[in-house]
Design a protein around this motif. Sequence first.
Motif, short mmCIF file in Angstrom:
data_model
loop_
_atom_site.label_atom_id
_atom_site.label_comp_id
_atom_site.label_asym_id
_atom_site.label_seq_id
_atom_site.Cartn_x
_atom_site.Cartn_y
_atom_site.Cartn_z
N ILE A 62 49.50 44.74 44.54
CA ILE A 62 49.38 43.40 45.27
C ILE A 62 48.64 43.51 46.31
O ILE A 62 48.84 44.72 47.04
CB ILE A 62 50.64 42.68 45.27
N GLY A 63 47.67 42.76 46.66
CA GLY A 63 46.95 42.79 48.02
C GLY A 63 46.47 41.59 48.12
O GLY A 63 46.55 40.42 47.17
N LEU A 64 45.54 41.27 49.17
CA LEU A 64 45.16 40.04 49.75
C LEU A 64 43.62 40.29 49.44
O LEU A 64 42.99 41.31 49.90
CB LEU A 64 45.48 39.58 51.19
N MET A 65 43.06 39.16 49.17
CA MET A 65 41.53 39.26 49.05
C MET A 65 40.81 38.37 50.04
O MET A 65 40.98 37.21 50.03
CB MET A 65 41.29 38.85 47.37
N ASN A 66 39.89 38.91 50.40
CA ASN A 66 38.82 38.08 51.23
C ASN A 66 37.85 37.13 50.15
O ASN A 66 37.48 37.74 49.23
CB ASN A 66 37.79 38.78 52.06
N THR A 67 37.76 36.09 50.81
CA THR A 67 36.99 34.97 49.88
C THR A 67 35.68 34.63 50.44
O THR A 67 35.39 33.61 49.93
CB THR A 67 38.10 33.84 49.52
N SER A 68 35.16 35.53 51.21
CA SER A 68 33.87 35.23 51.94
C SER A 68 32.71 35.09 50.73
O SER A 68 32.77 35.75 49.75
CB SER A 68 33.41 36.15 52.81
N THR A 69 31.80 33.78 50.86
CA THR A 69 30.85 33.93 49.80
C THR A 69 29.29 33.64 50.81
O THR A 69 29.52 33.61 51.93
CB THR A 69 30.98 32.79 48.86
N ALA A 70 28.32 33.21 50.14
CA ALA A 70 27.16 33.18 50.82
C ALA A 70 27.23 31.71 51.28
O ALA A 70 26.13 31.23 51.98
CB ALA A 70 25.76 33.54 50.21
N GLY A 71 28.00 30.86 50.76
CA GLY A 71 28.33 29.35 51.39
C GLY A 71 29.75 29.16 51.40
O GLY A 71 30.18 29.91 52.23
N THR A 72 30.18 27.99 51.23
CA THR A 72 31.53 27.43 51.62
C THR A 72 32.48 28.28 50.54
O THR A 72 31.91 28.74 49.50
CB THR A 72 31.38 26.17 51.63
N ARG A 73 33.86 28.26 50.71
CA ARG A 73 34.70 28.82 50.03
C ARG A 73 35.05 27.85 49.13
O ARG A 73 36.18 27.33 49.02
CB ARG A 73 35.77 29.28 50.90
N THR A 74 34.43 27.77 48.00
CA THR A 74 34.66 26.87 46.75
C THR A 74 34.97 27.73 45.73
O THR A 74 34.41 28.96 45.62
CB THR A 74 33.58 25.90 46.60
N ARG A 75 35.39 27.04 44.90
CA ARG A 75 35.70 27.89 43.33
C ARG A 75 34.35 28.47 42.81
O ARG A 75 34.40 29.67 42.25
CB ARG A 75 36.41 27.12 42.38
N GLU A 76 33.54 27.33 42.76
CA GLU A 76 32.10 27.85 41.99
C GLU A 76 31.59 29.23 42.78
O GLU A 76 31.21 30.14 42.25
CB GLU A 76 31.11 26.66 42.28
N ASN A 77 31.50 28.83 44.10
CA ASN A 77 31.05 30.11 44.88
C ASN A 77 31.70 31.35 44.86
O ASN A 77 31.37 32.64 44.94
CB ASN A 77 30.80 29.75 46.46
N GLY A 78 33.00 31.20 44.46
CA GLY A 78 33.83 32.29 44.92
C GLY A 78 33.62 33.20 43.41
O GLY A 78 33.50 34.34 43.42
N TYR A 79 33.83 32.39 42.38
CA TYR A 79 33.25 33.01 41.04
C TYR A 79 31.81 33.80 40.74
O TYR A 79 31.83 34.63 40.13
CB TYR A 79 33.67 31.98 39.69
N ILE A 80 30.77 32.92 41.36
CA ILE A 80 29.50 33.36 41.20
C ILE A 80 29.43 34.52 42.18
O ILE A 80 28.69 35.50 41.41
CB ILE A 80 28.30 32.43 41.52
N THR A 81 30.10 34.83 43.08
CA THR A 81 30.07 35.85 43.94
C THR A 81 30.83 37.11 43.25
O THR A 81 30.26 38.43 43.12
CB THR A 81 30.74 35.75 45.02
N ILE A 82 31.99 36.63 42.70
CA ILE A 82 32.70 38.05 41.86
C ILE A 82 31.90 38.43 40.71
O ILE A 82 31.79 39.54 40.60
CB ILE A 82 34.24 37.55 41.36
N GLY A 83 31.22 37.52 40.09
CA GLY A 83 30.39 37.93 38.88
C GLY A 83 29.33 38.55 39.08
O GLY A 83 28.56 39.26 38.29
N SER A 84 28.53 38.08 40.15
CA SER A 84 27.25 38.82 40.69
C SER A 84 27.50 40.12 41.32
O SER A 84 26.46 40.96 41.10
CB SER A 84 26.70 38.07 41.88
N GLY A 85 28.52 40.32 41.92
CA GLY A 85 28.62 41.88 42.58
C GLY A 85 28.01 41.94 43.98
O GLY A 85 28.22 42.90 44.52
#
Length: 733
Positions: A62-85
């Motif tokens: 278990i750990g904590l994950m930083n949720t930074s994206t190129a935009g706001t911290r939304t579900r859409e931006n979070g998942y597109i960041t994870i899937g983009s690499g």
Amino acid sequence: MNKLRLTYNAILILAFTFIIMIPLTQAQASQVVIIDLGGLTIEELDYLPFNNLKKIIDSGGIGLMNTSTAGTRTRENGYITIGSGITNHWGNPQALVFSTQSIYHGELVGQIYKRLTGYDTPDEGAVVIDLPNSLRKVDTNKGKYWGTLGNILLDNNHKTAVIGTSNYFGNVHQEISLMLMNSNGVVSRSYFETTEDIQIGCLNMATNYDKLLEQFNYLRNEVSIIGIDMGDWHRISLLEEYAFPNVIYKTKEQIAYKQDEFIGNVVAALNPEEDFLILLSPSPTKQQNKNRNLLVPVIVWGKGVQTGLLTSPSTRRDGLITNLDILPSILKSLNITYNSHLSGRPIIYLDFTGDKLKHLLHLNESLRFTYDLRPTIVKSYIVLQIITISTALALIFYIPFYLVNLRTALLFLLSVPLALILVELITITNVYAYTLLAVLIALAISSISLYAFNNHSDSIEYKMLPFVVVCLGTSMFIILDLYFGSKLLKSSILGYDALAGARYYGIGNEYMGVLVGSSIIAVNGAIGYFKNNRYLLVGCIVYLTVVTALLISPNYGTNFGGSIAASFAFGYLILSTSSQKIRMKHLTCLLSFAAAFIMVIAFIDSLRDPAIQSHLGRTVNLAKLEGLEPIIEIATRKLQMNLKLLRYTIWSRVFILTLLALVIACFKPIYIIQLLRKDYPQIFRGFFAVVLGSVAALLTNDSGIVAAATMLIYAVGPMLYLAGLLYLKYKTN
């Protein structure tokens, strides 16, 4: 005949066994299951009845994950960041994801998608029908990385599936598809009909977890990776602003029982030797964003997982990973090798014998404290700089003989960065106590430096020693902390911010500027005071070399731009001290040596294991694979960031004001720059070296304005005091 019959029977038995084993082998192939926790916080995980989940934590990581994206911290931006690499964002406020056989606005979704994109669709898959529209709204460079995970899986014959629900208001809610889709916006298999009309607390629509489990068991033997959105936790988050807190709590408690049972059933169906389970949230909820609780828990279990805390080479912080580390970890679990742009690294597991949840709760609280306090402290420090330097400029024009009275204020400004390191030796979580202690430490540093050199000597070099002592102490403490793992720099308010996600290890640009500026003034002051001491000069050269090596080292500073600035500034100081006149050939050799030194370090780093390479080595390897394009992209990003910071950050005000002070000092009150060059050339060399270093830092860092501003204060502070001293000396004689 008997032998022939026995041989024949043996062949039949082996063939029959082989035929039977084929489906078993396929069923036992490695599989990745991702469960969306919907914004569950580490605090909620601790006190809510997630018994099965806590057992998974005990046997997994278990750990904590930083949720930074190129935009706001939304579900859409979070998942597109994870899937983009790479750090990314989605173009629209939501993602329109449907199964291809569903109806949207009276038309079959598969037909809509094909009409808009021209691409064929899988019969039982899902498609993102607003993909073309979203692509138009994002930077071309970011859009080209959408679907990286899906493309890699497709290239390696791995199918993906999503199982989801509808949100509270009845609209589609399948953002997890943005992580698993390929670049065409397609997921191989999908099932989205798992909600039922049932009242649970404040919800009047909830997930049918029996149906969710049924679909999971149906799809798991057909695909390699399954994304599951349980839905309810996110539905609750949408109602947090409308319902009473006690109602929200009771609803969460009831949903926690259901989700925990479902998670336990999923784990029971998985093989810990072959399957890899990830439980995460792509982003904080709206309420968490409001409370600045920006880190989300990530739990992993199964293949290759060792019990303990999560970390990665991206963060080098116990218990902390980035959202970019998820994609490489998935590929590693599926034994997929790749040559790509991926910014993240596979997760690493650290042995931890204590209470993992309690440790992460403390870590989260500490990082939130830094994140909350940082703007206030940094802005207050900057405002104090602006007030002090503005006062000095006013005195220069009207009553320059009062400049010497600013000595204590200027020393205090130079002492603050060191104070913000030393205050971290004591654990404080109260804002007022922290601020008061930091101020007292800075006052103590400046006062001690003044008291130690207070024998009324008329020597200019002697009167400058308090500044030299403060700079030497600052430089040495930073070097020592870097060498011993940056334990104080990591948590310092003026250091880097793990929640913001800009840097997790090494030395940030604020303290890089402080280190280079303070080192120059300290070394130059020592050379000026102990004139013509060759042994001291050699010692100073060694000291500056150590500083540069620590800045560039992948194991310590890992600051490429800082190492360039240091090499150039330190090189000029050494050359100007050793030579009567600096010529263009000297500067050319200096630049060539600095470039060669840094390139050699970066190349050596690129030869190390990819899991432990710094971003320097990874950039070299990326250039080998993709040519100059990644280098151009990095340079462009640095330029864009500097232009943005120049417009919006308060550090730009300090930078401009300190430059203004330097320019005015050329003419007022008594042409101090000309006097320095003539009568005190060594002091002039030190100030000029700081200016050169700040310009180099500005040009070579993606937040160079910050480094340049923090560096220049170490030249402008002593110079303003020196202006007063020289005015008194020459006007009274």
